[in-house]
Design an enzyme around this catalytic site. Structure first.
Site, PDB file in Angstrom:
ATOM      1  N   GLY A  91       5.364  -2.394  -1.270  1.00  0.00           N
ATOM      2  CA  GLY A  91       4.370  -2.290  -2.344  1.00  0.00           C
ATOM      3  C   GLY A  91       3.115  -1.548  -1.908  1.00  0.00           C
ATOM      4  N   SER A 133      -2.029  -1.976   4.038  1.00  0.00           N
ATOM      5  CA  SER A 133      -1.152  -3.151   4.043  1.00  0.00           C
ATOM      6  C   SER A 133      -1.856  -4.256   3.276  1.00  0.00           C
ATOM      7  CB  SER A 133      -0.871  -3.611   5.478  1.00  0.00           C
ATOM      8  OG  SER A 133      -0.235  -4.880   5.445  1.00  0.00           O
ATOM      9  N   SER A 144      -1.102  -7.456   2.924  1.00  0.00           N
ATOM     10  CA  SER A 144      -1.273  -8.658   3.757  1.00  0.00           C
ATOM     11  C   SER A 144      -2.077  -8.357   5.009  1.00  0.00           C
ATOM     12  CB  SER A 144       0.098  -9.203   4.171  1.00  0.00           C
ATOM     13  OG  SER A 144       0.760  -8.251   4.992  1.00  0.00           O
ATOM     14  N   GLU A 180      13.296  -6.461  -6.226  1.00  0.00           N
ATOM     15  CA  GLU A 180      12.498  -7.618  -5.792  1.00  0.00           C
ATOM     16  C   GLU A 180      12.265  -8.631  -6.905  1.00  0.00           C
ATOM     17  OE1 GLU A 180       9.326  -7.086  -2.748  1.00  0.00           O
ATOM     18  OE2 GLU A 180       9.600  -4.968  -3.174  1.00  0.00           O
ATOM     19  N   HIS A 191      23.629  18.751  -6.966  1.00  0.00           N
ATOM     20  CA  HIS A 191      24.298  19.469  -5.878  1.00  0.00           C
ATOM     21  C   HIS A 191      25.190  18.554  -5.058  1.00  0.00           C
ATOM     22  CE1 HIS A 191      21.889  23.145  -6.517  1.00  0.00           C
ATOM     23  NE2 HIS A 191      21.005  22.270  -6.986  1.00  0.00           N
ATOM     24  N   LYS A 241      11.929 -11.280   8.081  1.00  0.00           N
ATOM     25  CA  LYS A 241      10.695 -11.226   8.884  1.00  0.00           C
ATOM     26  C   LYS A 241      10.727 -12.312   9.967  1.00  0.00           C
ATOM     27  CE  LYS A 241       7.586  -8.870   5.677  1.00  0.00           C
ATOM     28  NZ  LYS A 241       6.492  -8.927   4.710  1.00  0.00           N
TER      29      LYS A 241
HETATM   30  O1  PA5 Z   1       6.626  -6.266  -2.295  1.00  0.00           O
HETATM   31  C1  PA5 Z   1       6.577  -6.765  -1.195  1.00  0.00           C
HETATM   32  O2  PA5 Z   1       6.267  -7.942  -0.987  1.00  0.00           O
HETATM   33  C2  PA5 Z   1       6.887  -5.911   0.016  1.00  0.00           C
HETATM   34  O3  PA5 Z   1       7.464  -4.704  -0.390  1.00  0.00           O
HETATM   35  C3  PA5 Z   1       5.611  -5.666   0.820  1.00  0.00           C
HETATM   36  O4  PA5 Z   1       4.736  -4.820   0.132  1.00  0.00           O
HETATM   37  C4  PA5 Z   1       5.982  -5.074   2.188  1.00  0.00           C
HETATM   38  O5  PA5 Z   1       6.770  -5.996   2.907  1.00  0.00           O
HETATM   39  C5  PA5 Z   1       4.750  -4.703   3.000  1.00  0.00           C
HETATM   40  O6  PA5 Z   1       3.829  -5.755   3.025  1.00  0.00           O
HETATM   41  P1  PA5 Z   1       2.282  -5.425   2.863  1.00  0.00           P
HETATM   42  O7  PA5 Z   1       2.161  -4.755   1.539  1.00  0.00           O
HETATM   43  O8  PA5 Z   1       1.591  -6.742   2.916  1.00  0.00           O
HETATM   44  O9  PA5 Z   1       1.941  -4.516   4.008  1.00  0.00           O
END
Ligand code: PA5
Length: 331
Positions: A36, A79, A81, A213, A229, A324
């Site tokens: 994300g 990021s 998080s 997701e 192609h 994770k």
């Molecule tokens: O949607 C999600 O939860 C994931 O795709 C996260 O975005 C991804 O794991 C990366 O984490 P973050 O956006 O906290 O860096």
């Protein structure tokens, strides 16, 4: 999840008031982020393109690619998080190479590194699933780019996009009804999203990941003209299976090359016996950002509606969490 999707308008509006960090001029950007957070870089890259800004989005670990050690772009580490290992690994590699770094995060380890190194940063409100914070992450990335004089002021576009997101996600709106029809047609099918322009391509990826997701369903995206192609021949030999289990949605925007329209028409004619072409979704709006958001809102709603009708909770991403944990055990 629906209320998080519906907060997109407010998230974009939040960005209107964010002060741009002082970064110094840069027309070459290397944006790093995953999931994300990563896709916000793709969105902003599509917006930066007409300004002559070169924006490369990196989704993975370091080390820094060789071109970057020579070109010395501004590195934007994003990021939500602040704890995503690939992003942290990459930003440390950028720091070790002496590149300028700016960050976008709610905190975590990336927040700590930001304070330690006094990196310019846009701090984003916490409390959402990262994928539902796309409005914040896109708005923050636009703010960093404004600070780097890499784009012009996007505040009018942010307002337009915010209004569009609010209107689209209101129950019963035209976009809501469009999403309802598409979700119904995709029921029990694996969606494949086709697109072929700078705006639609970015959103095709977002549709895929939102369906993965939120609805917990496999989905893929493919791009024109490239798929003409290779992939087009893949529909030849299993029509009884693909007809039953797959469905194509096409995304369109006015920045698509005219030949894309022609190609889509012929590609459909040649493949529709093997796979239903479920819907075409067209962008609306003036600014690139609003057009991106108009297509995104439909995809976000479709992903939520697919989850809702299947009785799936769209919020948790248990398999990602398990992975994770497994990776952390290897440390
Ligand atoms: O949607 C999600 O939860 C994931 O795709 C996260 O975005 C991804 O794991 C990366 O984490 P973050 O956006 O906290 O860096």
């Amino acid at each position: 999840m629906l209320s998080q999707i519906r907060s997109t308008g407010d998230q974009l509006r939040w960005a209107v008031d964010q002060p741009a960090p002082a970064i110094g001029t840069s027309s070459e950007i290397l944006y790093v982020g995953m999931g994300g957070s990563g896709i916000a870089g793709d969105y902003v890259g599509a917006i930066a393109m007409p300004f002559g800004t070169r924006m490369v989005v990196h989704k993975g670990y370091g080390p820094l690619p060789l071109w970057a050690t020579k070109a010395r772009p501004l590195v934007i580490a994003a990021s939500y998080s602040g704890n995503t290992e690939e992003t942290l690994d990459f930003v440390e590699s950028a720091r070790d190479s002496g590149l300028r770094v700016a960050t976008i995060t709610t905190g975590g380890r990336l927040g700590e590194l930001t304070v330690t190194h006094d990196w310019p940063s846009v701090s984003v409100p916490s409390g959402l699933q990262p994928r539902a914070a796309a409005g914040y992450m896109i708005g923050a990335a636009l703010t960093v780019l404004r600070g780097a004089h890499a784009i012009d002021d996007q505040r009018l576009a942010l307002d337009e996009a915010a209004t569009m997101a609010d209107e689209a996600t209101a129950e019963g709106s035209d976009r809501w009804m469009e999403a309802t029809r598409i979700a119904e047609k995709l029921d029990g099918r694996i969606p494949i999203i086709y697109a072929g322009g700078p705006v639609s391509t970015v959103v095709a990826q977002r549709w895929k990941t939102q369906i993965n997701e939120n609805a917990k369903v496999p989905a893929w995206w493919s791009l024109l003209p490239e798929l003409d192609h290779n992939e087009i021949t893949g529909w030849e030999t299993m029509p009884e299976k693909t007809r039953e289990h797959l469905g194509i949605v096409t995304l369109r925007d006015r920045s698509d090359n005219d030949r894309i329209e022609t190609r889509l028409a012929h590609t459909r004619t040649l493949t529709q016996d093997a796979v239903p072409w479920v819907a075409e979704v067209n962008s609306t709006g003036v600014s690139r950002l609003a057009r991106l958001v108009s297509l995104t809102a439909v995809g976000d709603l479709v992903s939520w509606m697919m989850a809702d009708s299947a009785g799936v909770d769209p919020v948790p991403v248990a398999t990602i969490e398990k992975l994770k944990k497994l990776l952390a055990e290897e440390d």
